[in-house]
Motif scaffolding. Structure first.
Motif, PDB file in Angstrom:
ATOM      1  N   ASN A 115      32.227 -40.741  20.591  1.00 26.92           N
ATOM      2  CA  ASN A 115      32.757 -42.072  20.894  1.00 26.92           C
ATOM      3  C   ASN A 115      32.134 -42.570  22.193  1.00 26.92           C
ATOM      4  O   ASN A 115      32.348 -41.982  23.259  1.00 26.92           O
ATOM      5  CB  ASN A 115      34.279 -42.005  21.069  1.00 26.92           C
ATOM      6  CG  ASN A 115      35.005 -41.599  19.809  1.00 26.92           C
ATOM      7  OD1 ASN A 115      35.359 -42.437  19.001  1.00 26.92           O
ATOM      8  ND2 ASN A 115      35.232 -40.282  19.639  1.00 26.92           N
ATOM      9  N   GLN A 154      37.202 -48.682  29.417  1.00 25.51           N
ATOM     10  CA  GLN A 154      37.877 -47.442  29.036  1.00 25.51           C
ATOM     11  C   GLN A 154      37.689 -46.298  30.041  1.00 25.51           C
ATOM     12  O   GLN A 154      37.622 -45.136  29.659  1.00 25.51           O
ATOM     13  CB  GLN A 154      37.393 -47.013  27.652  1.00 25.51           C
ATOM     14  CG  GLN A 154      37.842 -47.965  26.542  1.00 25.51           C
ATOM     15  CD  GLN A 154      37.408 -47.511  25.165  1.00 25.51           C
ATOM     16  OE1 GLN A 154      36.239 -47.213  24.933  1.00 25.51           O
ATOM     17  NE2 GLN A 154      38.370 -47.438  24.244  1.00 25.51           N
ATOM     18  N   VAL A 197      40.363 -43.711  29.665  1.00 26.89           N
ATOM     19  CA  VAL A 197      40.160 -42.778  28.555  1.00 26.89           C
ATOM     20  C   VAL A 197      39.225 -41.651  28.991  1.00 26.89           C
ATOM     21  O   VAL A 197      39.473 -40.467  28.714  1.00 26.89           O
ATOM     22  CB  VAL A 197      39.578 -43.505  27.327  1.00 26.89           C
ATOM     23  CG1 VAL A 197      39.293 -42.511  26.207  1.00 26.89           C
ATOM     24  CG2 VAL A 197      40.549 -44.583  26.845  1.00 26.89           C
ATOM     25  N   PHE A 223      45.321 -37.225  23.122  1.00 23.34           N
ATOM     26  CA  PHE A 223      45.205 -38.246  22.092  1.00 23.34           C
ATOM     27  C   PHE A 223      46.381 -39.217  22.082  1.00 23.34           C
ATOM     28  O   PHE A 223      46.294 -40.282  21.473  1.00 23.34           O
ATOM     29  CB  PHE A 223      45.027 -37.583  20.727  1.00 23.34           C
ATOM     30  CG  PHE A 223      43.658 -37.001  20.537  1.00 23.34           C
ATOM     31  CD1 PHE A 223      42.646 -37.748  19.970  1.00 23.34           C
ATOM     32  CD2 PHE A 223      43.375 -35.712  20.960  1.00 23.34           C
ATOM     33  CE1 PHE A 223      41.370 -37.222  19.817  1.00 23.34           C
ATOM     34  CE2 PHE A 223      42.109 -35.167  20.812  1.00 23.34           C
ATOM     35  CZ  PHE A 223      41.099 -35.933  20.240  1.00 23.34           C
ATOM     36  N   ALA A 224      47.470 -38.869  22.767  1.00 24.64           N
ATOM     37  CA  ALA A 224      48.601 -39.786  22.871  1.00 24.64           C
ATOM     38  C   ALA A 224      48.270 -40.982  23.758  1.00 24.64           C
ATOM     39  O   ALA A 224      48.943 -42.009  23.708  1.00 24.64           O
ATOM     40  CB  ALA A 224      49.827 -39.058  23.413  1.00 24.64           C
ATOM     41  N   VAL A 245      45.407 -42.716  23.740  1.00 21.89           N
ATOM     42  CA  VAL A 245      44.355 -43.578  23.205  1.00 21.89           C
ATOM     43  C   VAL A 245      44.671 -43.939  21.756  1.00 21.89           C
ATOM     44  O   VAL A 245      45.289 -43.155  21.029  1.00 21.89           O
ATOM     45  CB  VAL A 245      42.974 -42.881  23.297  1.00 21.89           C
ATOM     46  CG1 VAL A 245      42.945 -41.618  22.461  1.00 21.89           C
ATOM     47  CG2 VAL A 245      41.834 -43.810  22.907  1.00 21.89           C
ATOM     48  N   SER A 246      44.265 -45.141  21.364  1.00 23.26           N
ATOM     49  CA  SER A 246      44.434 -45.565  19.971  1.00 23.26           C
ATOM     50  C   SER A 246      43.233 -45.072  19.165  1.00 23.26           C
ATOM     51  O   SER A 246      42.088 -45.355  19.521  1.00 23.26           O
ATOM     52  CB  SER A 246      44.530 -47.097  19.910  1.00 23.26           C
ATOM     53  OG  SER A 246      44.651 -47.539  18.573  1.00 23.26           O
ATOM     54  N   TRP A 247      43.512 -44.331  18.071  1.00 25.37           N
ATOM     55  CA  TRP A 247      42.419 -43.739  17.307  1.00 25.37           C
ATOM     56  C   TRP A 247      42.799 -43.608  15.842  1.00 25.37           C
ATOM     57  O   TRP A 247      43.953 -43.783  15.464  1.00 25.37           O
ATOM     58  CB  TRP A 247      42.050 -42.366  17.881  1.00 25.37           C
ATOM     59  CG  TRP A 247      43.159 -41.344  17.833  1.00 25.37           C
ATOM     60  CD1 TRP A 247      44.197 -41.227  18.719  1.00 25.37           C
ATOM     61  CD2 TRP A 247      43.352 -40.327  16.851  1.00 25.37           C
ATOM     62  NE1 TRP A 247      45.022 -40.185  18.353  1.00 25.37           N
ATOM     63  CE2 TRP A 247      44.524 -39.615  17.213  1.00 25.37           C
ATOM     64  CE3 TRP A 247      42.647 -39.937  15.707  1.00 25.37           C
ATOM     65  CZ2 TRP A 247      44.998 -38.545  16.461  1.00 25.37           C
ATOM     66  CZ3 TRP A 247      43.127 -38.860  14.959  1.00 25.37           C
ATOM     67  CH2 TRP A 247      44.279 -38.183  15.345  1.00 25.37           C
ATOM     68  N   SER A 248      41.804 -43.301  15.036  1.00 31.17           N
ATOM     69  CA  SER A 248      42.026 -43.067  13.613  1.00 31.17           C
ATOM     70  C   SER A 248      41.015 -42.025  13.140  1.00 31.17           C
ATOM     71  O   SER A 248      40.134 -41.617  13.901  1.00 31.17           O
ATOM     72  CB  SER A 248      41.871 -44.364  12.817  1.00 31.17           C
ATOM     73  OG  SER A 248      40.578 -44.923  13.001  1.00 31.17           O
ATOM     74  N   PHE A 295      37.747 -43.590  18.147  1.00 27.02           N
ATOM     75  CA  PHE A 295      38.617 -44.401  18.990  1.00 27.02           C
ATOM     76  C   PHE A 295      38.457 -45.895  18.712  1.00 27.02           C
ATOM     77  O   PHE A 295      37.373 -46.362  18.363  1.00 27.02           O
ATOM     78  CB  PHE A 295      38.310 -44.146  20.467  1.00 27.02           C
ATOM     79  CG  PHE A 295      38.571 -42.736  20.933  1.00 27.02           C
ATOM     80  CD1 PHE A 295      39.239 -41.824  20.136  1.00 27.02           C
ATOM     81  CD2 PHE A 295      38.146 -42.325  22.184  1.00 27.02           C
ATOM     82  CE1 PHE A 295      39.482 -40.539  20.554  1.00 27.02           C
ATOM     83  CE2 PHE A 295      38.381 -41.043  22.620  1.00 27.02           C
ATOM     84  CZ  PHE A 295      39.053 -40.144  21.811  1.00 27.02           C
ATOM     85  N   ASP A 296      39.549 -46.634  18.933  1.00 25.38           N
ATOM     86  CA  ASP A 296      39.493 -48.088  18.911  1.00 25.38           C
ATOM     87  C   ASP A 296      38.858 -48.595  20.210  1.00 25.38           C
ATOM     88  O   ASP A 296      38.924 -47.918  21.252  1.00 25.38           O
ATOM     89  CB  ASP A 296      40.901 -48.677  18.787  1.00 25.38           C
ATOM     90  CG  ASP A 296      41.573 -48.325  17.463  1.00 25.38           C
ATOM     91  OD1 ASP A 296      40.859 -47.913  16.527  1.00 25.38           O
ATOM     92  OD2 ASP A 296      42.808 -48.462  17.388  1.00 25.38           O
ATOM     93  N   ASP A 297      38.263 -49.766  20.148  1.00 27.51           N
ATOM     94  CA  ASP A 297      37.770 -50.505  21.324  1.00 27.51           C
ATOM     95  C   ASP A 297      36.598 -49.833  22.032  1.00 27.51           C
ATOM     96  O   ASP A 297      36.293 -50.172  23.175  1.00 27.51           O
ATOM     97  CB  ASP A 297      38.903 -50.738  22.339  1.00 27.51           C
ATOM     98  CG  ASP A 297      40.069 -51.500  21.727  1.00 27.51           C
ATOM     99  OD1 ASP A 297      39.811 -52.431  20.941  1.00 27.51           O
ATOM    100  OD2 ASP A 297      41.225 -51.149  22.033  1.00 27.51           O
TER     101      ASP A 297
END
Length: 309
Positions: free
Chosen positions: A75, A81, A84, A96-97, A99-102, A111-113
């Protein structure tokens, strides 16, 4: 230096002169738990086939998982960021709590963004001294178009803010100052009324002009760091750029070093100098530095945490 006399710390500092991006490398362990770590030793390798590499220290807590995984993701963090990067560089319980991720197509956390992400299959793990090289073949990627977060000489920088200095330098007469540090203390010139070391330039790279001036002024070895302030003095119709800079140990030919705790109550040559020095004292106590962009009275401090990657 000959190879048998190379100082590892000096070598690391020399490597740090090369600006890099900042990434977080992710995968899942054998239990399916996501893991990740901050890394700036990343580079593209090949377009056909599409490949990249990441260097991993043998001392990394993620060494066993990363060298045995079949897939991983890289990423590339965007310039917003920095938090992050710091989270994944520290021993945080649940990184991981924060950061926004999938999941990527192969299940690696993306990660998002971010500026971009790449998901890879592990092609090879190559021996490389006190590191290994993770060679990955890219199977999926996304490019957001955002600017990446930069890192060099032990600190973060953002390309957008750095561009403001280049733009200012191209507009004519320029006043260049330095918050010159040595072991955390800052150099000030003068006796009763104090000022930052400052020079003027009408052309050329402002960092080279400033480095030459500071070296002649102090007689010490100088490293120019990153932007600290970019502002226009409307009354003088002059652009000002202030850099953080770092001096080797020793007694300077001119001026003297002040500890951040001793800066309160001193008299300075201008209100802008007072603002810069007082901000430096505050930010030093927090370990969180920023870049001021504006004019001599109104502007904004863009926070840039300088803790190491």
């Amino acid at each position: 230096m000959m190879p048998d006399t190379i100082d590892p710390r000096a070598l690391r500092d020399a490597f740090g002169a090369f600006p890099t991006g900042v990434t977080v490398v992710t995968t899942r362990n054998s239990d399916g738990k996501p893991i990740g770590f901050t890394a700036n030793s990343f580079t593209s390798v090949s377009l056909d086939p599409p490949m990249l590499l990441v260097c991993l220290a043998r001392t990394s807590r993620n060494f066993a998982v990363m060298t045995n995984t079949k897939t991983f993701a890289v990423n590339i963090l965007s310039e917003t960021q920095k938090d992050v990067s710091n989270t994944f560089a520290r021993p945080v319980e649940d990184r991981f709590a924060a950061v926004s991720w999938s999941d990527g197509p192969k299940g690696c956390p993306v990660f998002d963004d971010v500026a971009a992400w790449f998901e890879c299959t592990m092609e090879n793990v190559l021996e490389a001294g006190d590191h290994v090289i993770l060679l990955g073949q890219i199977t999926a990627f996304t490019n957001s178009g955002r600017n990446g977060l930069g890192y060099a000489r032990g600190g973060y920088f953002t390309p957008q803010l750095a561009g403001k200095a280049v733009s200012a330098a191209s507009e004519g007469a320029l006043e260049i100052s330095a918050v010159l540090e040595s072991d955390g203390d800052v150099l000030l010139l003068g006796t009763e009324t104090l000022s930052l070391p400052t020079c003027h330039s009408t052309d050329g790279d402002p960092t080279l002009v400033l480095a030459a001036y500071l070296k002649e002024l102090t007689g010490l070895s100088i490293t120019i760091g990153f932007l600290y302030s970019v502002f226009e003095d409307k009354a003088e119709r002059r652009q000002h750029i202030v850099y953080r800079a770092f001096a080797s140990e020793g007694v300077p030919n001119e001026g003297r070093f002040f500890s951040p705790s001793s800066l309160s109550g001193l008299t300075f040559n201008t209100a802008a100098t007072a603002d810069i020095v007082n901000r430096f004292a505050m930010e030093s106590s927090l370990g969180n530095f920023g870049v001021y962009v504006g004019n001599e009275t109104v502007g904004r401090v863009h926070s840039i945490n300088m803790k190491g990657v």
